[in-house]
Design an enzyme around this catalytic site. Sequence first.
Site, PDB file in Angstrom:
ATOM      1  CB  SER A 107      69.120  78.652 100.236  1.00 17.73           C
ATOM      2  OG  SER A 107      69.931  77.599 100.727  1.00 17.73           O
ATOM      3  CE1 TYR A 130      71.281  71.734  99.101  1.00 19.76           C
ATOM      4  CE2 TYR A 130      71.324  73.595 100.627  1.00 19.76           C
ATOM      5  CZ  TYR A 130      71.680  73.021  99.419  1.00 19.76           C
ATOM      6  OH  TYR A 130      72.433  73.730  98.532  1.00 19.76           O
ATOM      7  CB  THR A 156      68.956  70.927  96.370  1.00 24.91           C
ATOM      8  OG1 THR A 156      68.557  72.255  96.017  1.00 24.91           O
ATOM      9  CG2 THR A 156      70.380  70.693  95.868  1.00 24.91           C
ATOM     10  CE  LYS A 252      69.567  74.899  92.127  1.00 29.60           C
ATOM     11  NZ  LYS A 252      70.888  74.337  92.529  1.00 29.60           N
ATOM     12  CG  HIS A 276      74.978  72.707  93.657  1.00 31.65           C
ATOM     13  ND1 HIS A 276      73.874  72.146  94.258  1.00 31.65           N
ATOM     14  CD2 HIS A 276      75.419  73.654  94.512  1.00 31.65           C
ATOM     15  CE1 HIS A 276      73.680  72.716  95.445  1.00 31.65           C
ATOM     16  NE2 HIS A 276      74.613  73.636  95.619  1.00 31.65           N
TER      17      HIS A 276
END
Length: 379
Positions: A107, A130, A156, A252, A276
């Site tokens: 992440s 992100y 994402t 995603k 999520h």
Amino acid sequence: MTAPLTIAELKKLAERRVPKMFFQYADSGSWTESTYHANEADFAEIKLRQRVLVDMSDRSLATTMVGQKASMPVALAPTGLTGMQHADGEMLAARAAEEFGIPFTLSTMSICSIEDVASVTKQPFWFQLYVMKDRDFVLNLIQRAKAAKCSALVLTADLQILGQRHNDIRNGLSAPPKMTAKNLWQMAIRPGWCMNMLKTKRHSFGNIIGHAKDISDMTTLAHWTHSQFDTKLSWSDVRWIKEQWGGPLIIKGILDVEDARAAVDSGADAIIVSNHGGRQLDGALSSISMLPRIVDAVGDRIEVHMDGGIRSGQDVLKAVALGAKGTFIGRPFLYGLGAMGKEGVTLALEIIRKELDISMALCGKRDIKTVDRSILADL
């Protein structure tokens, strides 16, 4: 004590070993948590066809996800603050996934940095992005992922605005934790966790500290994080990201057929049907209930994966039967990590693999690549 036999047993052990604020961060959904619970409950409504007197020998769970080999159709999902479930958590989970032969996804909001994970792995891992307002920072993240030889980028798309998670607010969640009396007590009654944390220097967001502009302390980091998620993120940005990345791109957070079609048009290589983990729009449909609709709409044009609610190998089998080419697990590996470190992640994967293998055989299939909706009961 005997080794845990289920993901639920790993969860109970993790709850006893991880400070409350971090356990609840992993184990909570937004608002009423209705979507979080629906993700699990809707799997239970899907029933399997038991078949007998068929050849169950020489079974194989091997597959590919975006063209990369996987020992089973499972990847470790990108999860924030993983290094707060256990010291150096991302590094430990990445090594466990590599040894198991499945993808690990790091992440953006990890505790261990891209470079940390690259330093302890031999095979390429995946990186989750992100998109922040600071495009120079985003470009730097992409370049760092390339330098670490990451083999897929997971964008994402469903966190432009942060869903409210009541437990995180009540617990005053931060990394590292604020030294309040409440937090000190939570940590004091988890001495094993504390001892492991004392052995590592990694206590905050490794991909941000030292890389983002004007971040000097925890106060400026918190402000930067909450102000940087780009509320104007659009499909044109996806095309720019794909251009900058140049490798396999997975989107995603797709939970709608129209968005799935837009993802195909954007040039993405795969999508993850996901809400999520029930942490964003409470009241949204479960991932597994939307999976067959999205597969029917775009499954012949793009690779479809899913996450959300998987707690067993049978859940993986059901998702594959409904058209998923791969699945992602977050909470199950986090429970294992919090409970037992790297060995717990491996145990979580072993539990899922065994359940998947046995259930597939009892449905009359020997190869995961032949599993389809014919194994599901028509009730």
